[in-house]
Design a protein around this motif. Structure first.
Motif, PDB file in Angstrom:
ATOM      1  N   ARG A  29      20.255   2.953  16.564  1.00 36.18           N
ATOM      2  CA  ARG A  29      19.926   2.398  15.245  1.00 36.18           C
ATOM      3  C   ARG A  29      19.046   1.153  15.306  1.00 36.18           C
ATOM      4  N   ALA A  30      19.314   0.281  16.240  1.00 34.24           N
ATOM      5  CA  ALA A  30      18.581  -0.992  16.272  1.00 34.24           C
ATOM      6  C   ALA A  30      17.120  -0.825  16.649  1.00 34.24           C
ATOM      7  N   THR A  31      16.745   0.274  17.317  1.00 39.44           N
ATOM      8  CA  THR A  31      15.362   0.428  17.754  1.00 39.44           C
ATOM      9  C   THR A  31      14.389   0.490  16.580  1.00 39.44           C
ATOM     10  N   ARG A  32      14.868   0.855  15.401  1.00 43.46           N
ATOM     11  CA  ARG A  32      13.995   0.929  14.232  1.00 43.46           C
ATOM     12  C   ARG A  32      13.797  -0.438  13.579  1.00 43.46           C
ATOM     13  N   ILE A  33      14.435  -1.469  14.141  1.00 44.88           N
ATOM     14  CA  ILE A  33      14.366  -2.814  13.564  1.00 44.88           C
ATOM     15  C   ILE A  33      13.675  -3.798  14.500  1.00 44.88           C
ATOM     16  N   TYR A  34      14.132  -3.872  15.770  1.00 44.89           N
ATOM     17  CA  TYR A  34      13.621  -4.948  16.616  1.00 44.89           C
ATOM     18  C   TYR A  34      12.206  -4.661  17.121  1.00 44.89           C
ATOM     19  N   GLU A  35      11.532  -5.749  17.518  1.00 37.88           N
ATOM     20  CA  GLU A  35      10.124  -5.738  17.946  1.00 37.88           C
ATOM     21  C   GLU A  35       9.219  -5.108  16.886  1.00 37.88           C
ATOM     22  N   GLY A  36       9.502  -5.413  15.640  1.00 37.97           N
ATOM     23  CA  GLY A  36       8.720  -4.908  14.521  1.00 37.97           C
ATOM     24  C   GLY A  36       9.401  -3.722  13.884  1.00 37.97           C
ATOM     25  N   ALA A  37       9.962  -3.910  12.694  1.00 38.66           N
ATOM     26  CA  ALA A  37      10.678  -2.834  12.014  1.00 38.66           C
ATOM     27  C   ALA A  37       9.733  -1.694  11.653  1.00 38.66           C
ATOM     28  N   THR A  38      10.312  -0.551  11.350  1.00 40.97           N
ATOM     29  CA  THR A  38       9.536   0.634  10.964  1.00 40.97           C
ATOM     30  C   THR A  38       8.521   0.305   9.873  1.00 40.97           C
ATOM     31  N   GLU A  39       8.930  -0.473   8.895  1.00 39.14           N
ATOM     32  CA  GLU A  39       8.036  -0.805   7.784  1.00 39.14           C
ATOM     33  C   GLU A  39       6.848  -1.639   8.246  1.00 39.14           C
ATOM     34  N   VAL A  40       7.071  -2.521   9.201  1.00 37.75           N
ATOM     35  CA  VAL A  40       5.981  -3.323   9.760  1.00 37.75           C
ATOM     36  C   VAL A  40       5.003  -2.432  10.512  1.00 37.75           C
ATOM     37  N   GLN A  41       5.511  -1.476  11.275  1.00 42.13           N
ATOM     38  CA  GLN A  41       4.622  -0.577  12.004  1.00 42.13           C
ATOM     39  C   GLN A  41       3.751   0.233  11.041  1.00 42.13           C
ATOM     40  N   ARG A  42       4.322   0.671   9.936  1.00 39.73           N
ATOM     41  CA  ARG A  42       3.530   1.410   8.948  1.00 39.73           C
ATOM     42  C   ARG A  42       2.443   0.523   8.343  1.00 39.73           C
ATOM     43  N   THR A  43       2.757  -0.740   8.142  1.00 42.25           N
ATOM     44  CA  THR A  43       1.754  -1.669   7.611  1.00 42.25           C
ATOM     45  C   THR A  43       0.602  -1.846   8.593  1.00 42.25           C
ATOM     46  N   VAL A  44       0.917  -1.975   9.886  1.00 40.73           N
ATOM     47  CA  VAL A  44      -0.117  -2.111  10.914  1.00 40.73           C
ATOM     48  C   VAL A  44      -1.023  -0.880  10.919  1.00 40.73           C
ATOM     49  N   ILE A  45      -0.415   0.285  10.864  1.00 41.15           N
ATOM     50  CA  ILE A  45      -1.189   1.529  10.894  1.00 41.15           C
ATOM     51  C   ILE A  45      -2.065   1.645   9.651  1.00 41.15           C
ATOM     52  N   ALA A  46      -1.504   1.348   8.485  1.00 43.34           N
ATOM     53  CA  ALA A  46      -2.268   1.461   7.237  1.00 43.34           C
ATOM     54  C   ALA A  46      -3.451   0.506   7.203  1.00 43.34           C
ATOM     55  N   ARG A  47      -3.255  -0.732   7.700  1.00 46.45           N
ATOM     56  CA  ARG A  47      -4.359  -1.680   7.731  1.00 46.45           C
ATOM     57  C   ARG A  47      -5.502  -1.179   8.595  1.00 46.45           C
ATOM     58  N   GLU A  48      -5.173  -0.516   9.711  1.00 43.32           N
ATOM     59  CA  GLU A  48      -6.225   0.005  10.572  1.00 43.32           C
ATOM     60  C   GLU A  48      -7.008   1.108   9.869  1.00 43.32           C
ATOM     61  N   LEU A  49      -6.345   1.897   9.018  1.00 37.98           N
ATOM     62  CA  LEU A  49      -7.037   2.966   8.299  1.00 37.98           C
ATOM     63  C   LEU A  49      -8.127   2.420   7.378  1.00 37.98           C
ATOM     64  N   TYR A  50      -7.929   1.197   6.888  1.00 41.12           N
ATOM     65  CA  TYR A  50      -8.874   0.621   5.940  1.00 41.12           C
ATOM     66  C   TYR A  50      -9.809  -0.401   6.554  1.00 41.12           C
ATOM     67  N   ARG A  51      -9.800  -0.526   7.870  1.00 37.57           N
ATOM     68  CA  ARG A  51     -10.720  -1.463   8.539  1.00 37.57           C
ATOM     69  C   ARG A  51     -12.166  -1.057   8.287  1.00 37.57           C
TER      70      ARG A  51
END
Length: 379
Positions: free
Chosen positions: A357-379
């Protein structure tokens, strides 16, 4: 360099050896410390077997692929050993990147040999995924500083021998003005307490009540701590995905074995289409997650670098996001296929259910990873 879509024979042989070591040498040590505290015999064995040396190779940085294969292989057989290895690596990597010769000489050999335990002290109650919001203060005092404030959810706390601590040395908000310090556990004013978490990892909170630090304790440059933390996480983020893949593989293996022998409704569970199709979905997602992790690791080793908002950052985020979400799905599905027996305390799947369970939170939660990916799509 093209992504490796299959491990080569040397890598496959090494992962088999790692799994065997985990079963024969590491798993028997898992009860050598109270739940939620640092297991020093286990850390020592990781050093004795040379596994920590693969994380801290002499004269260079760890290869991301090596780190991923280490974590995936150990996770399949002994999550406690995997976690102990990863925490040593995370805590010491800033020293590898930017430590002074004196800092490295005093600590790195001891950490690599498993004789000293180190911790990465970044998170705070108000600064988890938003690490730039940290508030621990480094107040000027003579030629150095004193640290005031707290850290929480720190792995290996309060039992570590030394901490890589990130504190605010300047008035600027956000990422600017953060400095990394190497703080031995016996410094006056430093105290801590363990935290009881869902999975009994060694995690605790730290209190800094005027802890003195000097220029000799700075890792890298004053004001360069946030970049140092991000460079560390850039290496370790894909390997969190590898940890998740290892747990998914273990859960899938258990589910296939159980479904093939458990009799119900005139046959085995594997004869039921609802079960066999679920197993097929679990296997497909696990393989896809592994390939994303391997591709991210190979790209890192080939020299592709960058944090959030770069292709490398997006690749790493995809690997961490998909692998951890997949592992949650696979472990949950394996529990469902097993039924009530998998919910009994001490069952391997009950253990994985709490671990994953904790792997989806630490070192950047799932929601943060989606934000990183989405920002790259709009670069």
């Amino acid at each position: 360099m093209a992504p490796a879509f299959a491990l080569d024979p040397r890598q496959r042989r090494w992962t088999r050896e790692l799994r065997q070591l985990a079963v024969e040498r590491l798993r028997p040590l898992t009860g050598s410390a109270p739940p939620g505290r640092v297991n020093r015999p286990l850390v020592g064995a990781l050093g004795e077997l040379g596994l920590l040396a693969r994380v801290f190779p002499a004269g260079g940085r760890a290869a991301a692929m090596d780190l991923c294969l280490l974590r995936e292989s150990l996770a399949q057989e002994c999550t406690e050993a995997e976690t102990a290895l990863a925490l040593q690596g995370l805590g010491a990597h800033p020293l590898v990147l930017a430590g002074t010769p004196a800092q490295r000489a005093h600590w790195l050999a001891r950490v690599t040999e498993g004789r000293a335990v180190i911790a990465f002290a970044l998170s705070e109650a108000g600064a988890g995924s938003d690490a730039a919001a940290l508030a621990l203060r480094a107040e000027p005092a003579g030629e150095g500083w004193v640290l005031r404030g707290g850290k929480t959810w720190i792995s290996n706390a309060p039992d570590a021998d030394v901490y890589t601590v990130f504190a605010r040395t300047g008035p600027a908000a956000g990422a600017r003005g953060i400095t990394a310090f190497l703080v031995p556990a016996d410094r006056p004013g430093l105290s801590g307490r363990p935290l009881a978490m869902l999975a009994p990892h060694p995690i605790g909170a730290l209190s800094f009540d005027g802890v003195p630090v000097g220029p000799e304790d700075v890792i890298g440059e004053v004001g360069g701590g946030f970049a140092l933390a991000m460079r560390t996480l850039e290496l370790f983020r894909p390997s969190v995905g590898a940890f998740a893949v290892g747990m998914a593989r273990a859960a899938l293996r258990a589910a296939v074995a159980h479904a093939g022998q458990r009799r119900a409704f005139g046959g085995t569970l594997a004869d039921l289409q609802a079960v066999s199709h679920q197993l097929a979905e679990m296997a497909t997602r696990t393989e896809a997650a592994a390939l994303l992790v391997y591709a991210a690791a190979e790209a890192y080793d080939a020299g592709e670098r960058g944090g959030a908002g770069s292709p490398a950052g997006a690749r790493s985020a995809m690997a961490k996001l998909f692998a951890t979400e997949t592992a949650q799905f696979v472990v949950d599905a394996a529990v469902q296929i097993h039924g009530a027996c998998a919910l009994e305390r001490g069952h391997p799947l009950e253990h994985l259910y709490r671990e994953v369970r904790a792997t989806r939170i630490y070192e950047g939660a799932t929601e943060v990873q989606r934000t990183v990916i989405a920002r790259e799509l709009y670069r």
